[in-house]
Design an enzyme around this catalytic site. Structure first.
Site, mmCIF file in Angstrom:
data_model
loop_
_atom_site.group_PDB
_atom_site.id
_atom_site.type_symbol
_atom_site.label_atom_id
_atom_site.label_comp_id
_atom_site.label_asym_id
_atom_site.label_seq_id
_atom_site.Cartn_x
_atom_site.Cartn_y
_atom_site.Cartn_z
ATOM 1 N N HIS A 171 -0.805 3.948 7.484
ATOM 2 C CA HIS A 171 -0.808 4.447 5.829
ATOM 3 C C HIS A 171 -0.629 6.025 6.577
ATOM 4 O O HIS A 171 -0.784 6.405 7.622
ATOM 5 C CB HIS A 171 -1.721 4.771 4.817
ATOM 6 C CG HIS A 171 -2.260 3.695 4.447
ATOM 7 N ND1 HIS A 171 -3.716 2.497 5.141
ATOM 8 C CD2 HIS A 171 -1.193 1.812 3.946
ATOM 9 C CE1 HIS A 171 -3.130 1.593 4.334
ATOM 10 N NE2 HIS A 171 -2.360 1.219 3.811
ATOM 11 N N SER A 214 1.154 -1.652 -0.049
ATOM 12 C CA SER A 214 0.150 -0.252 0.278
ATOM 13 C C SER A 214 0.808 1.457 -0.408
ATOM 14 O O SER A 214 0.466 1.687 -0.249
ATOM 15 C CB SER A 214 -1.257 -0.023 1.538
ATOM 16 O OG SER A 214 -0.456 -0.305 2.813
ATOM 17 N N ASP A 244 -4.452 6.583 8.809
ATOM 18 C CA ASP A 244 -5.458 6.047 9.048
ATOM 19 C C ASP A 244 -4.823 4.634 10.261
ATOM 20 O O ASP A 244 -5.963 4.018 10.270
ATOM 21 C CB ASP A 244 -6.296 5.555 8.058
ATOM 22 C CG ASP A 244 -5.188 4.065 6.899
ATOM 23 O OD1 ASP A 244 -4.176 4.538 7.127
ATOM 24 O OD2 ASP A 244 -5.770 4.030 5.933
#
Length: 373
Positions: free
Chosen positions: A341, A43, A338
């Site tokens: 990240h 990610s 979050d």
């Protein structure tokens, strides 16, 4: 107290991200032009792979960058890979798994959120990890290299959507993966010693895939080590009994792995990028760089780390009332987005630091990291 063996082995993992390779001492002394980028990772560099294939993120993801909801990023805005592309004068890097509106003329992104180096035990939807682990990403790249040239031969619009054949040897190959191999072990209730025992196999799997990509023609590599996951709210909230360092990070989960693997890929120019140190500086001295509350998620709900009771973008019920889990007021001065990240502002800071070459081995700026062909 963490095991000395764990420290030793984990000092192998981040720089495992240098793969089984010999750094070429003869690197360029002038800026170079990369016609394309091929990215592999999780990610930290996913520009829409997981979104196109499995899970679409909802607002407020992408709120600080107007195209990011289309990109499907798991961040608040632009990723470091986006800044890499922009710095090299290349367009947005399309996700390989995205079939809509993509253009692969200048490369492709094989990264997906929640990806690992090894085959994960718990795969979406039964678990939290992507089925597109590194070996699958390598396989996708192999297919892409072959089929893209077949498509180019059709001419017309097809030739304008695929990279030229010589781009593959001239491209920059970027890697940012490994964090989820750590966290999968910890969330599967593995001890520090058990995670330690898994590291050599992780190193081997990474090295094998980079060698395979090298054998397909890759020559210029830009490889990140892993980040300080012990500073992230999702670790801090789930392992509250772990010993903290002086900045509040969970120490046993933060051993940096920097041991260079030197094997024989004599034609490669490999730059190992120490993103760990850059990211850790955001937690150790945030005010110096204009940030605040680095251990607290900007978009989340619950507990001292603003993480755990609700996930960013969800609507949850608290005491009979519905609450939308949204963004904090000023994400531009926050480090964590979050719980997992980084914010767009933090990603931009990270890119500005690592692109100079000051955190690289060899100390090569991004624009000078190309193999001499």
């Amino acid at each position: 107290m963490e095991s000395p063996k764990f420290t030793t082995y984990l000092r192998c993992l981040c720089m495992l991200l240098l793969c089984a390779a010999t750094l070429n001492p003869a690197f360029p002394l002038k800026n170079c032009t990369f016609p394309a980028i091929f990215n592999f990772g999780d990610s930290n560099s996913d520009t829409g792979g997981l979104s196109a294939s499995l899970i679409t993120p909802k607002p407020p993801y992408g709120e600080t960058y107007f195209t990011n909801l289309l990109e499907g990023s798991r961040m608040a805005g632009s990723l470091s890979i986006s800044w890499v592309s922009k710095s090299l004068g290349l367009p947005y890097l399309s996700a390989y798994l995205d079939s809509l509106g993509t253009n692969f003329t200048h490369g492709a992104n094989f990264a997906t959120a929640a990806s690992t180096i090894r085959l994960p035990i718990n795969i979406i939807p039964r678990g939290g990890f992507s089925p597109f682990y590194l070996n699958i990403q390598y396989s996708q790249f192999g297919q892409f290299k072959n089929r893209s040239q077949i498509i180019r031969q059709k001419g017309a619009v097809f030739a304008n959507l695929m990279p030229k054949g010589d781009y593959f040897s001239k491209a920059l190959y970027t890697f940012d993966i490994g964090q989820n191999d750590h966290s999968e072990g910890f969330f599967n209730n593995m001890t520090i010693e058990e995670v330690n025992a898994s590291v050599p196999d992780i190193v081997n799997k990474f090295s094998t895939n980079v060698k395979n990509i090298y054998n397909l023609g890759a020559r210029s590599f830009w490889i990140h080590n892993t980040e300080p996951i012990g500073c992230l709210p999702y670790i801090l909230a789930n392992f509250q009994s772990a010993q903290r360092d002086s900045y509040g990070c969970a120490k046993p989960y933060n051993d940096e792995a920097i041991v260079q693997l030197r094997k024989d890929l004599p034609l490669a120019a490999i730059t190992h990028v120490d993103v760990y140190s850059v990211k850790y500086s955001l937690f150790s001295k945030p005010k110096e760089y204009g940030f605040e509350l680095p251990l607290i998620a900007c978009c989340g709900y619950g507990g001292i780390y603003n993480y755990g009771s609700g996930i960013c973008g969800q609507t949850i019920t608290i005491n009979g009332s519905q609450i939308f889990v949204g963004s904090c007021e000023r994400p531009s001065i926050r480090v964590n987005w979050d719980g997992v990240h980084y914010t767009e502002a933090a990603n931009k800071f990270i890119f500005d630091q690592i692109s100079t070459g000051l955190f690289s081995d060899p100390p090569t700026p991004l624009k000078m990291a190309r193999h001499n062909i």
